[in-house]
Design a protein around this motif. Sequence first.
Motif, mmCIF file in Angstrom:
data_model
loop_
_atom_site.group_PDB
_atom_site.id
_atom_site.type_symbol
_atom_site.label_atom_id
_atom_site.label_comp_id
_atom_site.label_asym_id
_atom_site.label_seq_id
_atom_site.Cartn_x
_atom_site.Cartn_y
_atom_site.Cartn_z
ATOM 1 N N VAL A 151 28.452 -56.141 -15.090
ATOM 2 C CA VAL A 151 28.732 -55.861 -16.503
ATOM 3 C C VAL A 151 27.441 -55.988 -17.301
ATOM 4 C CG1 VAL A 151 30.026 -56.591 -18.539
ATOM 5 C CG2 VAL A 151 31.108 -56.662 -16.288
ATOM 6 N N LYS A 152 27.121 -54.934 -18.036
ATOM 7 C CA LYS A 152 25.935 -54.949 -18.893
ATOM 8 C C LYS A 152 26.376 -54.929 -20.354
ATOM 9 C CE LYS A 152 22.311 -52.938 -16.084
ATOM 10 N NZ LYS A 152 21.257 -51.920 -16.079
ATOM 11 N N CYS A 153 25.780 -55.786 -21.132
ATOM 12 C CA CYS A 153 26.050 -55.879 -22.562
ATOM 13 C C CYS A 153 24.851 -55.299 -23.308
ATOM 14 C CB CYS A 153 26.247 -57.333 -22.976
ATOM 15 S SG CYS A 153 27.462 -58.220 -21.989
ATOM 16 N N ASN A 154 25.077 -54.232 -24.061
ATOM 17 C CA ASN A 154 23.991 -53.552 -24.779
ATOM 18 C C ASN A 154 22.816 -53.267 -23.840
ATOM 19 O OD1 ASN A 154 25.721 -54.038 -26.878
ATOM 20 N ND2 ASN A 154 24.211 -54.928 -28.227
ATOM 21 N N ASP A 155 23.137 -52.749 -22.670
ATOM 22 C CA ASP A 155 22.165 -52.363 -21.643
ATOM 23 C C ASP A 155 21.381 -53.539 -21.057
ATOM 24 O OD1 ASP A 155 22.874 -49.664 -21.853
ATOM 25 O OD2 ASP A 155 21.480 -49.360 -23.514
ATOM 26 N N MET A 156 21.920 -54.752 -21.161
ATOM 27 C CA MET A 156 21.306 -55.936 -20.559
ATOM 28 C C MET A 156 22.362 -56.631 -19.715
ATOM 29 S SD MET A 156 19.297 -57.668 -23.736
ATOM 30 C CE MET A 156 20.338 -57.086 -25.060
ATOM 31 N N PHE A 157 21.926 -57.244 -18.626
ATOM 32 C CA PHE A 157 22.870 -58.056 -17.875
ATOM 33 C C PHE A 157 23.317 -59.211 -18.755
ATOM 34 C CE2 PHE A 157 20.707 -55.834 -14.432
ATOM 35 C CZ PHE A 157 21.802 -55.392 -13.718
ATOM 36 N N MET A 158 24.521 -59.672 -18.520
ATOM 37 C CA MET A 158 25.169 -60.630 -19.413
ATOM 38 C C MET A 158 24.332 -61.893 -19.658
ATOM 39 S SD MET A 158 29.141 -61.887 -19.305
ATOM 40 C CE MET A 158 29.695 -60.305 -18.773
ATOM 41 N N MET A 159 23.679 -62.410 -18.648
ATOM 42 C CA MET A 159 22.861 -63.611 -18.831
ATOM 43 C C MET A 159 21.689 -63.339 -19.771
ATOM 44 S SD MET A 159 20.272 -65.794 -16.563
ATOM 45 C CE MET A 159 19.101 -64.602 -17.064
ATOM 46 N N ASN A 160 21.041 -62.191 -19.607
ATOM 47 C CA ASN A 160 19.925 -61.828 -20.478
ATOM 48 C C ASN A 160 20.388 -61.625 -21.911
ATOM 49 O OD1 ASN A 160 18.227 -61.826 -18.235
ATOM 50 N ND2 ASN A 160 18.647 -59.682 -17.809
ATOM 51 N N PHE A 161 21.570 -61.019 -22.064
ATOM 52 C CA PHE A 161 22.143 -60.798 -23.391
ATOM 53 C C PHE A 161 22.398 -62.129 -24.082
ATOM 54 C CE2 PHE A 161 25.935 -60.150 -26.076
ATOM 55 C CZ PHE A 161 25.471 -59.153 -26.916
ATOM 56 N N ALA A 162 23.017 -63.064 -23.367
ATOM 57 C CA ALA A 162 23.300 -64.380 -23.935
ATOM 58 C C ALA A 162 22.008 -65.104 -24.291
ATOM 59 C CB ALA A 162 24.136 -65.207 -22.960
ATOM 60 N N SER A 163 21.038 -65.017 -23.428
ATOM 61 C CA SER A 163 19.767 -65.684 -23.668
ATOM 62 C C SER A 163 19.048 -65.100 -24.882
ATOM 63 C CB SER A 163 18.896 -65.558 -22.422
ATOM 64 O OG SER A 163 17.672 -66.191 -22.612
ATOM 65 N N LYS A 164 19.099 -63.786 -25.038
ATOM 66 C CA LYS A 164 18.421 -63.130 -26.165
ATOM 67 C C LYS A 164 18.955 -63.619 -27.505
ATOM 68 C CE LYS A 164 17.411 -58.707 -28.281
ATOM 69 N NZ LYS A 164 17.428 -57.264 -28.165
ATOM 70 N N TYR A 165 20.252 -63.888 -27.571
ATOM 71 C CA TYR A 165 20.876 -64.306 -28.828
ATOM 72 C C TYR A 165 21.141 -65.810 -28.875
ATOM 73 C CZ TYR A 165 21.102 -59.376 -29.632
ATOM 74 O OH TYR A 165 20.751 -58.053 -29.797
ATOM 75 N N ASN A 166 20.371 -66.558 -28.115
ATOM 76 C CA ASN A 166 20.389 -68.027 -28.130
ATOM 77 C C ASN A 166 21.751 -68.626 -27.785
ATOM 78 O OD1 ASN A 166 17.659 -68.071 -28.925
ATOM 79 N ND2 ASN A 166 18.274 -67.735 -31.048
ATOM 80 N N ALA A 167 22.508 -67.958 -26.954
ATOM 81 C CA ALA A 167 23.762 -68.505 -26.447
ATOM 82 C C ALA A 167 23.421 -69.262 -25.161
ATOM 83 C CB ALA A 167 24.772 -67.393 -26.199
ATOM 84 N N ASN A 168 22.793 -70.394 -25.323
ATOM 85 C CA ASN A 168 22.195 -71.115 -24.197
ATOM 86 C C ASN A 168 23.216 -71.660 -23.208
ATOM 87 O OD1 ASN A 168 19.609 -70.623 -25.182
ATOM 88 N ND2 ASN A 168 19.741 -72.387 -26.545
#
Length: 139
Positions: A76-93
């Motif tokens: 699953v990709k969120c906004n063309d990023m894998f979910m972990m990268n997406f969470a990390s980008k938006y500080n969902a640590n």
Amino acid sequence: MNFLTLTLVAASISSILMVSSAQAVTYKFIAKDNSRETKLCVLAGSDETIKLKQKIRNFPIFNRARPNARLIANKVKCNDMFMMNFASKYNANNVANYLDKYTYPKNKNIDTSVTIKDIASLSMKDDFSDEVIKVYVGR
């Protein structure tokens, strides 16, 4: 001497508080569609670890009887990023840390960047409002 020490401590504390409030950006995630994958991405970006784990357990994916967090984290990709990268980008640590153990190394974003801002140039009048992120899966 005591007055000088007290003044320096007070100035240090106030500068620390200003820096932490200046970096506080909150994100609001809005789903572009009503798919289950997009709902997972919204939970990931919102740092909702417990709800994300529940959704993954009840997620019918790829004709499997039992969903697999590793499979979801790497498909699953969120906004063309894998979910972990997406969470990390938006500080969902919390979510990023949870998904980190399931995400394959090749799917992890290893880009690192450093931003240096002149804190003295920041205006106290700056409005740090919520940033709205539209979340989608696929194109």
